[in-house]
Write a protein that holds these residues in place. Sequence first.
Motif, mmCIF file in Angstrom:
data_model
loop_
_atom_site.group_PDB
_atom_site.id
_atom_site.type_symbol
_atom_site.label_atom_id
_atom_site.label_comp_id
_atom_site.label_asym_id
_atom_site.label_seq_id
_atom_site.Cartn_x
_atom_site.Cartn_y
_atom_site.Cartn_z
ATOM 1 N N ALA A 1 -1.938 -7.697 11.528
ATOM 2 C CA ALA A 1 -1.636 -9.133 11.489
ATOM 3 C C ALA A 1 -0.913 -9.541 12.766
ATOM 4 C CB ALA A 1 -0.774 -9.456 10.277
ATOM 5 N N ASP A 2 -1.011 -10.813 13.123
ATOM 6 C CA ASP A 2 -0.297 -11.309 14.288
ATOM 7 C C ASP A 2 1.189 -11.476 13.995
ATOM 8 O OD1 ASP A 2 -2.520 -11.920 16.304
ATOM 9 O OD2 ASP A 2 -3.240 -12.897 14.475
ATOM 10 N N TYR A 3 1.504 -11.725 12.749
ATOM 11 C CA TYR A 3 2.905 -11.917 12.350
ATOM 12 C C TYR A 3 3.006 -11.523 10.878
ATOM 13 C CZ TYR A 3 7.346 -14.452 11.495
ATOM 14 O OH TYR A 3 8.631 -14.798 11.161
ATOM 15 N N THR A 4 3.959 -10.670 10.563
ATOM 16 C CA THR A 4 4.124 -10.194 9.191
ATOM 17 C C THR A 4 5.524 -10.497 8.693
ATOM 18 O OG1 THR A 4 2.545 -8.378 9.515
ATOM 19 C CG2 THR A 4 4.052 -8.186 7.667
ATOM 20 N N ILE A 5 5.585 -11.015 7.488
ATOM 21 C CA ILE A 5 6.858 -11.225 6.795
ATOM 22 C C ILE A 5 6.817 -10.368 5.535
ATOM 23 C CG2 ILE A 5 8.349 -12.872 5.619
ATOM 24 C CD1 ILE A 5 6.944 -15.046 7.396
ATOM 25 N N VAL A 6 7.793 -9.521 5.366
ATOM 26 C CA VAL A 6 7.886 -8.671 4.183
ATOM 27 C C VAL A 6 9.033 -9.171 3.315
ATOM 28 C CG1 VAL A 6 8.191 -6.329 3.304
ATOM 29 C CG2 VAL A 6 6.982 -6.702 5.463
ATOM 30 N N SER A 7 8.733 -9.446 2.054
ATOM 31 C CA SER A 7 9.767 -9.935 1.142
ATOM 32 C C SER A 7 10.297 -8.785 0.288
ATOM 33 C CB SER A 7 9.214 -11.059 0.256
ATOM 34 O OG SER A 7 8.264 -10.546 -0.659
ATOM 35 N N ALA A 8 11.183 -9.110 -0.630
ATOM 36 C CA ALA A 8 11.781 -8.085 -1.490
ATOM 37 C C ALA A 8 10.722 -7.390 -2.336
ATOM 38 C CB ALA A 8 12.840 -8.717 -2.387
ATOM 39 N N ILE A 9 10.963 -6.138 -2.636
ATOM 40 C CA ILE A 9 10.027 -5.335 -3.413
ATOM 41 C C ILE A 9 9.943 -5.851 -4.851
ATOM 42 C CG2 ILE A 9 9.595 -3.018 -4.357
ATOM 43 C CD1 ILE A 9 11.026 -1.936 -1.822
ATOM 44 N N TYR A 10 8.708 -5.929 -5.373
ATOM 45 C CA TYR A 10 8.505 -6.261 -6.783
ATOM 46 C C TYR A 10 8.691 -4.969 -7.577
ATOM 47 C CZ TYR A 10 6.461 -8.393 -10.952
ATOM 48 O OH TYR A 10 6.263 -8.899 -12.216
ATOM 49 N N PRO A 11 9.717 -4.866 -8.434
ATOM 50 C CA PRO A 11 10.064 -3.565 -9.008
ATOM 51 C C PRO A 11 9.156 -3.100 -10.127
ATOM 52 C CG PRO A 11 11.543 -5.255 -9.818
ATOM 53 C CD PRO A 11 10.673 -5.922 -8.777
ATOM 54 N N ALA A 12 8.515 -4.052 -10.851
ATOM 55 C CA ALA A 12 7.707 -3.705 -12.018
ATOM 56 C C ALA A 12 8.530 -2.832 -12.956
ATOM 57 C CB ALA A 12 6.403 -3.045 -11.597
ATOM 58 N N ARG A 13 8.093 -1.609 -13.190
ATOM 59 C CA ARG A 13 8.756 -0.737 -14.164
ATOM 60 C C ARG A 13 9.930 0.043 -13.576
ATOM 61 N NH1 ARG A 13 3.721 1.124 -12.844
ATOM 62 N NH2 ARG A 13 3.585 3.124 -11.741
ATOM 63 N N GLU A 14 10.203 -0.100 -12.266
ATOM 64 C CA GLU A 14 11.250 0.671 -11.607
ATOM 65 C C GLU A 14 12.489 -0.191 -11.363
ATOM 66 O OE1 GLU A 14 8.282 3.711 -9.163
ATOM 67 O OE2 GLU A 14 9.258 2.072 -8.090
ATOM 68 N N THR A 15 13.573 0.465 -10.952
ATOM 69 C CA THR A 15 14.815 -0.238 -10.651
ATOM 70 C C THR A 15 15.322 0.152 -9.269
ATOM 71 O OG1 THR A 15 16.224 1.472 -11.626
ATOM 72 C CG2 THR A 15 15.455 -0.278 -13.101
ATOM 73 N N GLN A 16 15.982 -0.781 -8.610
ATOM 74 C CA GLN A 16 16.541 -0.537 -7.284
ATOM 75 C C GLN A 16 17.567 0.590 -7.323
ATOM 76 O OE1 GLN A 16 16.342 -2.687 -3.901
ATOM 77 N NE2 GLN A 16 16.689 -0.509 -3.618
ATOM 78 N N ALA A 17 18.278 0.723 -8.428
ATOM 79 C CA ALA A 17 19.320 1.745 -8.518
ATOM 80 C C ALA A 17 18.769 3.157 -8.326
ATOM 81 C CB ALA A 17 20.015 1.647 -9.880
ATOM 82 N N ASP A 18 17.505 3.355 -8.694
ATOM 83 C CA ASP A 18 16.890 4.678 -8.538
ATOM 84 C C ASP A 18 16.391 4.919 -7.111
ATOM 85 O OD1 ASP A 18 17.291 5.368 -11.221
ATOM 86 O OD2 ASP A 18 15.453 4.349 -11.833
ATOM 87 N N PHE A 19 16.304 3.845 -6.312
ATOM 88 C CA PHE A 19 15.811 3.945 -4.938
ATOM 89 C C PHE A 19 16.708 3.096 -4.026
ATOM 90 C CE2 PHE A 19 12.301 4.432 -7.875
ATOM 91 C CZ PHE A 19 11.600 5.535 -7.397
ATOM 92 N N PRO A 20 17.982 3.427 -3.926
ATOM 93 C CA PRO A 20 18.948 2.540 -3.249
ATOM 94 C C PRO A 20 18.639 2.294 -1.779
ATOM 95 C CG PRO A 20 19.910 4.701 -3.676
ATOM 96 C CD PRO A 20 18.623 4.658 -4.425
#
Length: 505
Positions: free
Chosen positions: A420-439
């Motif tokens: 892409a010429d320009y990419t914006i990455v937003s926050a991860i969609y966790p679905a069944r996972e939690t941020q605490a397990d992948f800090p």
Amino acid sequence: MTADHSSNCPPNPQNVPASDQDLTGHAFHLIGVGGAGMSVVAQILAERGAVVTGSDANGGDAFEQLRQRGMDVRVGHRAANVPPAATVVVSTAIKDSNPELLLARERGQRVIHRSEALALAARGRDFVAVAGAHGKTTTSAMLAQALTTAGQDPSFAIGGVVSSLHTGAHLGTGRAFIAEADESDRSFLNYAPTIEIVTNIEPDHLDNYGTPEAFAAAFVAFSERLESGGLLIACADDPGSRHLARTAAAAGTRVTTYGTTARTDIPGGPVPGAAHVQVIITRRRAVGTEAELVRWEPDAVAPAVGLVPLEPTIPGDHVVLNAAAAWEAGLELGVEPLAMARALSGFGGSGRRFEDRGEAGGVRVIDDYAHHPTEIEALLTAAREVAEERGGRVIAVFQPHLFSRTRNFAERFGTALAAADYTIVSAIYPARETQADFPQVTGQTVVDHISGTARYLADPAVAARAAAEFARPGDLILTIGAGDVTRLGPVILDLLASLPDPERA
């Protein structure tokens, strides 16, 4: 932890009749009924005469469509939602602590997996199961539309709306029943298909499988689920799928492959491992990639069917490959080769697969479900063809799906998004996972591997504004991911319409 419901999933629940004619008088309660996969199961069960109820944490478009069809579906998970006589249907995403699941178990109600409910709804039909790490929805949708056009009135259960048919689920009068076969939780092993299509076996869902080898082994087990005399259709261009084809053929399974490798490139006969259905790309355009199909019988020195034109109206070589798989399945189901190709050429797309969301300020917005690096590579290649014809650039707004997938494929995501010429990455969609397990895993993890211009903007609203402000007439903005990034399309269009200077970048 996500529940493993396999021990609670008998192939024929006690309150379900053996008849394949209808399910009249039988009740099903679906937990998470608003999900893409669960909502189509609900619709098919209802069309087979069952009383269907359900609940969902968030609601959504699919949920509202079920409500409009007269089903008793409710927002929020509460024990009181569960009818005492119903078979309870769950997906792997439903946790053991869910109050509705807890009550059903206390009562001794039957609890089955979504895939088993779908297999039940498909009983008595020729089941066509479409599997693969990516390409399932498009291939299933193509086959459903083409068979409908050919007059076969198939049944189908697809995790996306088939644009021309205005639905992702239908109970037809024909013999074929087409469905996506979900490999993520091994639930595709609950089917006994007449036809299997495997688009690719690229490692994914390693949070569940652990290793690429285990992932590939599940597909071997899937091929062993074919009914006697059934057909496996596998992509010869993908190493994993090609290996599966050879393994299955060696075990006595009837196999057909498709791909771009020619069968007569060298004197003396076919190239070992080359496709039975050869795809010859003839023209790449923003409005669709054109090709010709040549079909070879095993060990033949001349084609059985030659130079059948195929002209999907969606760009991308991967789209043509998906169409070739659907074409071969159509032939197996009795459609004449040219008629099947013509029907496929009229394919109008499916929801969230290069879906045109509109244009404002000379900028076109496309939404796509791509959430695996290979899918993103194919998407951006197709988008580049469209953008170049418009004289514009490609702007990607990507929402990673799952912390584990982001961690495992961060470098590959970065390589893919660099197109892409320009990419914006937003926050991860966790679905069944939690941020605490992948800090340590965030959207920045992907941005760190993108060689081009890229930013991490966790807030989706901020990401949408940044994309709109960067865009100029002729550009394409892509919203990419399997989560709720799809909601940004209308937001971006409103922003584009309200920004005063069309030459803002």
